[in-house]
Design a protein around this motif. Structure first.
Motif, mmCIF file in Angstrom:
data_model
loop_
_atom_site.group_PDB
_atom_site.id
_atom_site.type_symbol
_atom_site.label_atom_id
_atom_site.label_comp_id
_atom_site.label_asym_id
_atom_site.label_seq_id
_atom_site.Cartn_x
_atom_site.Cartn_y
_atom_site.Cartn_z
ATOM 1 N N SER A 110 -22.339 -3.305 -29.335
ATOM 2 C CA SER A 110 -23.324 -2.624 -30.177
ATOM 3 C C SER A 110 -24.717 -3.023 -29.715
ATOM 4 O O SER A 110 -24.896 -4.004 -29.008
ATOM 5 N N LEU A 111 -25.694 -2.219 -30.132
ATOM 6 C CA LEU A 111 -27.084 -2.499 -29.802
ATOM 7 C C LEU A 111 -27.892 -2.552 -31.092
ATOM 8 O O LEU A 111 -27.638 -1.795 -32.032
ATOM 9 N N THR A 112 -28.897 -3.430 -31.140
ATOM 10 C CA THR A 112 -29.734 -3.585 -32.330
ATOM 11 C C THR A 112 -31.136 -3.072 -32.036
ATOM 12 O O THR A 112 -31.542 -2.966 -30.875
ATOM 13 N N PRO A 113 -31.915 -2.763 -33.083
ATOM 14 C CA PRO A 113 -33.291 -2.301 -32.865
ATOM 15 C C PRO A 113 -34.122 -3.282 -32.051
ATOM 16 O O PRO A 113 -35.024 -2.873 -31.312
ATOM 17 N N GLN A 114 -33.834 -4.582 -32.165
ATOM 18 C CA GLN A 114 -34.614 -5.586 -31.430
ATOM 19 C C GLN A 114 -34.472 -5.412 -29.921
ATOM 20 O O GLN A 114 -35.368 -5.780 -29.161
ATOM 21 N N MET A 115 -33.354 -4.829 -29.472
ATOM 22 C CA MET A 115 -33.145 -4.661 -28.035
ATOM 23 C C MET A 115 -34.067 -3.599 -27.452
ATOM 24 O O MET A 115 -34.268 -3.549 -26.239
ATOM 25 N N LEU A 116 -34.638 -2.750 -28.301
ATOM 26 C CA LEU A 116 -35.591 -1.761 -27.809
ATOM 27 C C LEU A 116 -36.933 -2.392 -27.467
ATOM 28 O O LEU A 116 -37.764 -1.758 -26.810
#
Length: 698
Positions: free
Chosen positions: A428-434
């Motif tokens: 999964s990816l989180t908003p922080q990774m953007l």
């Protein structure tokens, strides 16, 4: 039946309140992100080993270039600005002795190519930051009877700096408080590291200026006043779209050409590298991608020297290819953030599997599946699935990027915004990774304060203001020929509806509140005002202080779902143009009659407002203006010997009659507030209520 109605009503209220929660969450997050980026401007990002400025001053006495047209000693630095913009300038016109020399030295380290501190990405920022020198002049030098001579600067102490900071905090704006702190920190750093001439240095320890309590105080003051609902400017948007279209239109076809070479390299046992005893120029050429003078892709070649056998050359392609793909990924985020209106939490986990196509019904329309999360934390909530319409161009760019991203990989990847530099398989990816993408864009583009919230605002602001140049951009992005088609697209896109509704509500908050408050408690005139007053009388709870924002946001959302534009503009003191009507050549308001709109939806012109218009709202504040207009035009009509053409006289008489009518209505409604015998608008005048859940009554 009653239970069902009550349940529906509660559900509607929950939805309306969720709109407010999302809006307020956006504002809070954007304020935090904006504050963090502003504070980065005070952090030293590198420390030079020597002073290039001092060497240049010694070798040329200051007559060295700072731009293609200006030298260091010039009285004005003229710097290059963004494409199609006016040239940027930094003037040196200080009246304080030695002030210009000091300002030049500090400004030199505010130029992007020389900056020691974060946040300076363009000459425009340099110009803005250099203006803070005026605060140093006023609060530190002039107020203490000092100048910028060596003797004067020797008297500058941490106590004087503290006093100046306190004075600005108490008497000036938060932005000036931050600006003075920022330039003083730069001056102290430059002095401490001997990066400016000795006679311009001050002897103040950094820890006497950069104090934790002071930083917190400045941060709090900025956060309280930070403008959060700010779209990208036309220049900013130009830079963003130029970048996005380069990496999504020009680069992919060229990267596709090297795929056979990658597959050939990948077919041998060494997979990502090739080791040979002689350089292979043909192989190097097959991997070289240069577009518009920019090198996008090349092979890395490392020479290995051996004592007992021939030297070897090792070729690798993976790292450079991944770097190019990450640029495409950043461009894709720009595009998706603009055309979907989705939030960071909705964009981050997107996968190629979330893009679908309506091939079955023959339309070929693309859709984007997103999972929408509640604003409040709820560990048991799994999110709501929404399907947003996706422009064909954006969908095809994502598919091409996905295909290129899986070239040469044994395990396929599907996340759209995962970095290509890592082989790790994420679940999964989180908003922080953007944040990594935003950081890359910040480094590559001369655009200040890049963060995802601003993308959500930009399309909304373009739709509100509808200036032609940006509307052309919308047509290009969405593939739409007219503004009406764009409104229909938004009507099918819940995320865009929410983003645009919140932006419109924010932009028109003061106007809407002013109009409604004046109608509720003061005098008013005009058919629209009558409708609003009727609604206030029928549903007073909708217009209470705590409910009004929810009602307005819900109203705007319903307008957009109906494909209707909302137009509210102040035309004069106490006078507004308020409409959600779509005009055509048969029902144009008087302000734009006779104009050619070339297929676009006609919009009112508030600079040419007519008081006889059915869309005008006139409030008590307009009384003096109305009375003045009557006197002015009546003098023209009564002037002895005035030979007015019949048509001109009729037009003036009609104006005067409309002014009298509005004054009569203002008097009547004002009297009605204090007279229980006041009779509401007659049945002949009633034109239907202004329900906050409809789209065509205004």
């Amino acid at each position: 039946m009653n239970s069902s109605n009550s349940s529906t009503k509660d559900g509607d209220q929950d939805y309306k309140r969720s709109l407010i929660e999302e809006f307020e969450s956006d504002v809070t997050e954007e304020a935090t992100a904006g504050l963090e980026q502003m504070l980065l401007a005070t952090q030293q990002v590198h420390r030079p080993n020597f002073s290039e400025l001092i060497l240049k001053l010694e070798s040329s006495d200051g007559w060295f270039p700072v731009s293609d047209v200006s030298c260091y000693r010039d009285s004005v630095w003229r710097l290059d600005g963004p494409l199609h913009s006016t040239r940027i300038s930094i003037p040196f016109d200080s009246q304080v002795y030695g002030g210009n020399e000091l300002k030049r030295a500090l400004s030199y380290y505010m130029l992007p190519e020389n900056s020691l501190m974060g946040g300076v990405k363009s000459n425009r920022t340099s110009m803005v930051y250099s203006q803070d020198f005026g605060l140093v002049e006023k609060y530190l030098l002039v107020d203490n009877n000092l100048d910028a001579s060596p003797n004067g600067l020797r008297l500058v102490s941490s106590r004087l700096v503290d006093q100046a900071l306190d004075k600005i905090r108490d008497q000036d704006t938060a932005s000036n408080y931050f600006g003075f702190y920022k330039i003083m920190k730069l001056w102290v750093l430059l002095s401490d590291q001997h990066l400016i001439p000795e006679h311009l240095r001050i002897d103040i320890p950094l820890d006497k200026v950069d104090v934790l309590e002071r930083r917190k105080e400045i941060a709090d003051s900025i956060k309280a006043t930070l403008s959060t609902w700010v779209a990208f400017s036309e220049e900013d948007l130009g830079h963003l779209m130029e970048y996005a279209l380069f990496w999504l239109e020009k680069v992919p076809p060229e990267l596709k050409k090297i795929v056979p070479a990658i597959n050939k390299l990948n077919s041998n046992s060494t997979r990502r590298r090739k080791v040979i005893t002689n350089r292979d120029e043909a192989l190097e050429k097959s991997f070289c991608v240069v577009i518009d003078g920019k090198k996008v892709m090349e092979l890395n070649c490392a020479k290995q020297v051996h004592k007992k056998r021939a030297d070897q050359f090792r070729y690798t392609w993976k790292a450079n290819y991944a770097a190019a793909l990450d640029q495409m990924r950043s461009a894709l985020l720009i595009l998706f953030a603009l055309v979907t209106g989705a939030r960071a939490s909705e964009l981050a986990p997107l996968s190629i599997t979330d893009i679908s196509n309506d091939k079955a019904d023959g339309s070929g329309n693309y859709w984007l599946r997103i999972v929408r999360w509640k604003t409040a934390d709820d560990p048991t909530y799994n999110g709501e699935i929404e399907y947003l319409p996706l422009p064909r161009f954006a969908a095809e760019c994502a598919i091409t990027y996905h295909d290129l991203g899986n070239v040469g990989r044994s395990s396929k990847r599907h996340w759209l915004f995962q970095s290509n530099r890592s082989d790790n398989t994420k679940t999964s990816l989180t908003p922080q990774m953007l944040s990594g993408i935003i950081q890359q864009l910040t480094e590559d583009l001369p655009v200040e304060r890049i963060h995802l919230h601003r993308f959500r605002k930009t399309i909304a602001e373009i739709l509100i203001n509808q200036d032609e140049r940006n509307l052309d951009l919308i047509r290009a992005l969405f593939g739409h020929k007219t503004f009406k088609m764009t409104m229909q697209y938004i009507a099918r896109n819940p995320a865009m509806v929410r983003a645009v509704a919140a932006s419109i509500e924010h932009s028109y908050t003061s106007e809407l509140h002013d109009v409604i408050t004046q109608i509720k408690y003061g005098a008013y005139s005009g058919l629209v005002a009558q409708r609003i007053n009727q609604q206030i009388q029928e549903k007073p709870a909708d217009f209470e202080v705590g409910q009004l924002k929810i009602s307005l946001l819900d109203f705007v959302s319903n307008l957009l779902v109906g494909g209707e534009p909302l137009f509210i503009r102040r035309t004069a003191v106490g006078t507004y143009c308020v409409t959600a009507e779509q005009f055509d050549l048969n029902n144009l308001p008087p302000c734009i009659q006779g104009r050619d709109f070339g297929g676009e939806i006609p919009r009112p012109d508030p600079t040419n407002c007519h008081y006889e218009c059915r869309k005008i709202v006139v409030l008590e504040k307009a009384r003096d203006s109305l009375e003045g207009n009557i006197k002015f035009y009546q003098r023209i009509l009564d002037k002895t010997g005035a030979n007015l053409p019949d048509r001109t006289r009729r037009d003036i008489e009609a104006k005067v009659a409309s002014y009298h009518e509005h004054l009569k209505n203002l008097n009547a409604t004002s009297l009605g507030r204090h007279n229980t015998d006041f009779v509401e608008v007659s049945a002949q005048q009633k034109v239907g209520p202004l329900r906050l859940v409809t789209t065509r009554e205004i």
